[in-house]
Design a protein around this motif. Structure first.
Motif, PDB file in Angstrom:
ATOM      1  N   UNK A 111      13.788   0.823 -47.487  1.00  0.00           N
ATOM      2  CA  UNK A 111      14.553  -0.373 -47.143  1.00  0.00           C
ATOM      3  C   UNK A 111      15.824  -0.403 -47.979  1.00  0.00           C
ATOM      4  N   UNK A 112      16.966  -0.472 -47.311  1.00  0.00           N
ATOM      5  CA  UNK A 112      18.261  -0.528 -47.999  1.00  0.00           C
ATOM      6  C   UNK A 112      18.409   0.579 -49.042  1.00  0.00           C
ATOM      7  N   UNK A 113      18.168   1.813 -48.601  1.00  0.00           N
ATOM      8  CA  UNK A 113      18.338   3.010 -49.426  1.00  0.00           C
ATOM      9  C   UNK A 113      17.396   3.110 -50.617  1.00  0.00           C
ATOM     10  N   UNK A 114      16.344   2.293 -50.601  1.00  0.00           N
ATOM     11  CA  UNK A 114      15.373   2.378 -51.681  1.00  0.00           C
ATOM     12  C   UNK A 114      13.991   2.540 -51.081  1.00  0.00           C
ATOM     13  N   UNK A 115      13.067   3.048 -51.905  1.00  0.00           N
ATOM     14  CA  UNK A 115      11.659   3.021 -51.515  1.00  0.00           C
ATOM     15  C   UNK A 115      11.007   1.907 -52.319  1.00  0.00           C
ATOM     16  N   UNK A 116      10.371   0.982 -51.613  1.00  0.00           N
ATOM     17  CA  UNK A 116       9.697  -0.110 -52.303  1.00  0.00           C
ATOM     18  C   UNK A 116       8.225  -0.085 -51.957  1.00  0.00           C
ATOM     19  N   UNK A 117       7.416  -0.427 -52.937  1.00  0.00           N
ATOM     20  CA  UNK A 117       5.974  -0.297 -52.752  1.00  0.00           C
ATOM     21  C   UNK A 117       5.405  -1.550 -52.072  1.00  0.00           C
ATOM     22  N   UNK A 118       4.472  -1.324 -51.181  1.00  0.00           N
ATOM     23  CA  UNK A 118       3.693  -2.427 -50.596  1.00  0.00           C
ATOM     24  C   UNK A 118       2.634  -2.784 -51.615  1.00  0.00           C
ATOM     25  N   UNK A 119       2.574  -4.063 -51.988  1.00  0.00           N
ATOM     26  CA  UNK A 119       1.588  -4.503 -52.978  1.00  0.00           C
ATOM     27  C   UNK A 119       0.344  -5.031 -52.281  1.00  0.00           C
TER      28      UNK A 119
END
Ligand SMILES: [Zn+2]
Length: 153
Positions: free
Chosen positions: A145-153
């Protein structure tokens, strides 16, 4: 069923699917291994149901890298969708004896997928399985998302 969240997005899956992927990845230990994730979104796109996975047969792997052939055969996914109603929604691979966190290479690979104009996938999911020689140690789902990888918590 396990449900994870990121912002207003939810993702759900059966732990059994993750265990199946881990079992296959363990066969490739100590090298990394992986493939594609299949699933579908709710009508309003806020919930993603992960329902299956595919393996890849053309890839380069080592204990610290997994790189599949980048050229995704779109026709296969069309056929899969027609037969199962499932879409290509992301990628998965193992990290033998390493954390379930993404590497810089993983981030770049996801960036390439989004930039690839044959794939209409703006927020691909990445699942990383941390494995030992005989079991699944940990896993994380990330969304690009928006050039980042973010973790699903
Ligand atoms: Zn990785």
């Amino acid at each position: 069923m396990i449900v994870k969240k990121y912002k207003n997005l939810q993702l759900d899956f059966d732990r059994q699917i993750v265990e199946q992927m881990a079992k296959i990845a363990i066969h490739h230990y100590p090298n990394e291994y992986g493939g594609f994730l299949l699933g579908y979104y709710s009508n309003d796109f806020t919930r993603l149901h992960i329902k299956g996975f595919l393996l890849v047969d053309k890839y380069v792997s080592s204990p610290v890298a997994f790189r599949r052939e980048l050229n995704i055969k779109i026709h296969n996914f069309e056929k899969i969708f027609q037969e199962t109603g499932l879409y290509y929604i992301g990628e998965w691979h193992s990290h033998p004896n390493a954390s379930a966190w993404y590497s810089l290479t993983d981030l770049q690979a996801m960036n390439n997928i989004v930039s690839c104009n044959t794939v209409q996938l703006h927020n691909p999911v990445l699942l990383i399985l941390s494995i030992s020689s005989n079991k699944l140690l940990d896993f994380n789902f990330f969304v690009f998302d928006e050039d980042r990888l973010v973790v699903y918590e």
